[in-house]
Design a protein around this motif. Structure first.
Motif, PDB file in Angstrom:
ATOM      1  N   SER A  20       0.709  -1.191   0.135  1.00 35.46           N
ATOM      2  CA  SER A  20       0.048  -0.026   0.015  1.00 35.46           C
ATOM      3  C   SER A  20       1.002   1.186   0.007  1.00 35.46           C
ATOM      4  O   SER A  20       0.588   2.342  -0.809  1.00 35.46           O
ATOM      5  N   ASN A  23       1.974   1.978  -3.263  1.00 34.16           N
ATOM      6  CA  ASN A  23       1.005   1.968  -4.369  1.00 34.16           C
ATOM      7  C   ASN A  23       1.077   0.723  -5.115  1.00 34.16           C
ATOM      8  O   ASN A  23       0.211   0.760  -6.341  1.00 34.16           O
ATOM      9  N   ASP A  26      -3.311  -1.294  -4.640  1.00 36.91           N
ATOM     10  CA  ASP A  26      -4.125  -0.142  -4.718  1.00 36.91           C
ATOM     11  C   ASP A  26      -5.778  -0.562  -4.915  1.00 36.91           C
ATOM     12  O   ASP A  26      -6.372   0.181  -5.642  1.00 36.91           O
ATOM     13  N   THR A  98       0.784   6.203   4.903  1.00 35.47           N
ATOM     14  CA  THR A  98       0.630   5.903   3.651  1.00 35.47           C
ATOM     15  C   THR A  98       0.296   4.328   3.360  1.00 35.47           C
ATOM     16  O   THR A  98       0.190   3.646   2.279  1.00 35.47           O
ATOM     17  N   PRO A 101      -4.559   1.470   1.558  1.00 31.09           N
ATOM     18  CA  PRO A 101      -4.309   1.744  -0.023  1.00 31.09           C
ATOM     19  C   PRO A 101      -4.965   3.083  -0.362  1.00 31.09           C
ATOM     20  O   PRO A 101      -4.395   3.829  -1.267  1.00 31.09           O
ATOM     21  N   ARG A 102      -6.020   3.552   0.369  1.00 36.99           N
ATOM     22  CA  ARG A 102      -6.637   4.854   0.011  1.00 36.99           C
ATOM     23  C   ARG A 102      -7.116   5.404   1.266  1.00 36.99           C
ATOM     24  O   ARG A 102      -7.511   4.814   2.324  1.00 36.99           O
ATOM     25  N   THR A 117      -3.864   8.552  -2.445  1.00 43.51           N
ATOM     26  CA  THR A 117      -3.079   7.398  -1.722  1.00 43.51           C
ATOM     27  C   THR A 117      -2.194   7.400  -0.616  1.00 43.51           C
ATOM     28  O   THR A 117      -1.447   6.726  -0.081  1.00 43.51           O
ATOM     29  N   SER A 118      -2.140   8.959  -0.314  1.00 46.55           N
ATOM     30  CA  SER A 118      -1.442   9.178   0.957  1.00 46.55           C
ATOM     31  C   SER A 118      -1.814  10.266   1.782  1.00 46.55           C
ATOM     32  O   SER A 118      -2.391  11.289   1.052  1.00 46.55           O
ATOM     33  N   HIS A 280      -9.376   5.961   6.483  1.00 46.41           N
ATOM     34  CA  HIS A 280      -9.323   4.950   5.072  1.00 46.41           C
ATOM     35  C   HIS A 280     -10.578   5.267   4.333  1.00 46.41           C
ATOM     36  O   HIS A 280     -11.736   5.661   4.729  1.00 46.41           O
ATOM     37  N   TYR A 284     -10.844   0.023   1.820  1.00 47.24           N
ATOM     38  CA  TYR A 284      -9.343   0.148   1.529  1.00 47.24           C
ATOM     39  C   TYR A 284      -8.726   0.370   2.989  1.00 47.24           C
ATOM     40  O   TYR A 284      -8.253   1.330   3.419  1.00 47.24           O
TER      41      TYR A 284
END
Lengths: 300, 300
Positions: A20, A23, A26, A98, A101-102, A117-118, A280, A284
């Motif tokens: 994750s 990435n 994802d 991080t 995943p999302r 994504t971060s 999150h 994810y």
């Protein structure tokens, strides 16, 4: 044509987090790293952290707190709230900014960014506190192993979730919120087994809070056809519940409702707290090092 | 005339237990051994102990589990469920069969003996499990110290308690139960302080679950005039609420509701479990060695 990208599906919590982080992974985390606990994430300004921790302590069925940041701004050290699980066993080397995943970002209770994504840019090194909260994936695996695969899993859909009228016990700024529940349809004859299988998963919502058509009404719901989140329920043959609800009743199928990890997010949104709140993106999740057997209730 | 019997009022948990054991103390425990935690007692056949422990874990606001028997039949060793409080600190040398001033006995959910001073005859050395559950006396002391003495304390009455429609999260055989709440009247302007003062008492019901006249309705109550247990509420001048409810409203007084330790007893009675179930007589609590400051939430 370019060859299809091959992706190693993570089989451990640390693999899921590292993939994750880069990435490389994802996608939703359902079905990866089987046996490892997945967690809901909520990140709050530190001044609301104590009230939120108390909200979880008072409402452990919908808000089972697994761990939280050791100190404000700390994105890698977590204090375990799971009896018998040491801090070091939560998520070795995690970077909570991080390693889901999302993410979604909210300001003043309103979404400002979705599916990023971060959250390294949004994270306040002096102030943000992250909370990890149990997720129902664990007991879904247990149901599947018991031959009671939830219908939405069978059909690759999202679980249906509903806002109820059951109040949370308030805590500080978090008042006037209600349980969110997830729902899985089972035969009446299966309900007792479904209760027994999920009861030991105390830190991941445990046994159902209500079942049957009367149980549905007691939650303040008129129907299960239109969930507030997720996909409408499906039958064993894959048709949507909207079209077969009468058949399901005739067939002896009833809705079974569990406390749901969307509850704490709802409580935070309803409180409309100022400042940057993050979580999150639904589905994810953050995958931990804690294994399912580590959290099974010693009482059950 | 014979001289009035002089009685040393117990000032510690151990004094309260030893005086109860010898029947030297045979009165309600309200106001004795100030600063020491008092506990509700429930004794169950061992086959229901796991379900009951899970019921408490899922409903910590009305059912805050402090400790339970180390093994079935053990009337003197308790396992602590209070974070940071070791087993040895619960109640040194306790004999749970004699150390509450008075007990009630139930068979199949029906009362068979009330107000007896010992349960040595009824206790099954091979099977009974005792549970100690938090009691609101602790936060009442805190309210008094904050200048917010609860009206019933001021007037030497029992706190009014009500059955609500808020469901407990079920656990095993314990289904279909609802919160019981205790009620104290305060001015609207005092409610936030009342919430703040009681919030840290997580193991003794913590902050209120509802307040105000709308809060009363949300619990399924039409009125506070006729409690299901305890005495009807009183005003500051000592008259019963039945006669002044409109004045109280005009005056800005509102009911404030807390989770109540009668809840787990109700849940046990409603489950109508077979066998001998026992508890303390209401008001005649078990006094522990644990001090109030030992259980104050570190989060609050």
């Amino acid at each position: 044509m370019a060859p299809a990208r091959t992706l190693d599906i993570p089989v451990t919590g640390i693999e899921a987090r590292l993939q994750s982080r880069t990435n490389a992974w994802d996608a939703p985390t359902c079905g990866i790293a089987l046996g490892y606990l997945q967690a809901n994430l909520i990140v709050l300004p530190s001044r609301y952290a104590k009230d939120f921790a108390i909200l979880c302590a008072r409402n452990p069925v919908p808000c089972p707190l697994l761990a939280w940041s050791e100190k404000p701004g700390d994105f890698s050290s977590f204090v375990s709230h799971v009896p018998g699980v040491p801090n070091s066993k939560i998520a070795c080397g995690i970077d909570i900014r991080t390693d889901a995943p999302r993410y979604n970002v909210y300001i003043g209770g309103k979404p400002t960014e979705q599916g990023i994504t971060s959250i390294e840019e949004q994270w306040d090194d002096a102030d943000h506190v992250a909370f990890l909260i149990g997720c129902s994936y664990s007991f879904e695996n247990a149901l599947t192993l018991a031959g009671l695969t939830p219908p939405h899993v069978l059909h690759g859909r999202n679980v249906p979730m509903y806002r109820t009228n059951i109040p949370l016990s308030p805590a500080g700024v978090f008042t006037a919120s209600t349980y969110v529940v997830s729902m899985r349809m089972y035969k009446v004859s299966e309900v007792q087994t479904v209760r027994d299988v999920t009861r030991p998963y105390i830190t991941t919502h445990g046994e159902p809070i209500a079942w049957g058509w009367d149980g549905m009404k007691a939650l303040g719901l008129d129907s299960v056809c239109k969930p507030d989140w997720g996909d409408a329920p499906v039958t064993a043959d894959g048709s949507e519940v909207v079209r077969w609800i009468e058949e399901a009743k005739a067939d002896g199928s009833v809705p079974v409702f569990w406390g749901c990890g969307v509850t704490p997010q709802e409580a935070v949104m309803r409180a409309e707290i100022p400042g940057v709140v993050m979580g999150h993106a639904p589905g994810y999740m953050v995958v931990l090092d804690v294994k399912e057997e580590d959290v099974l209730s010693k009482h059950a």
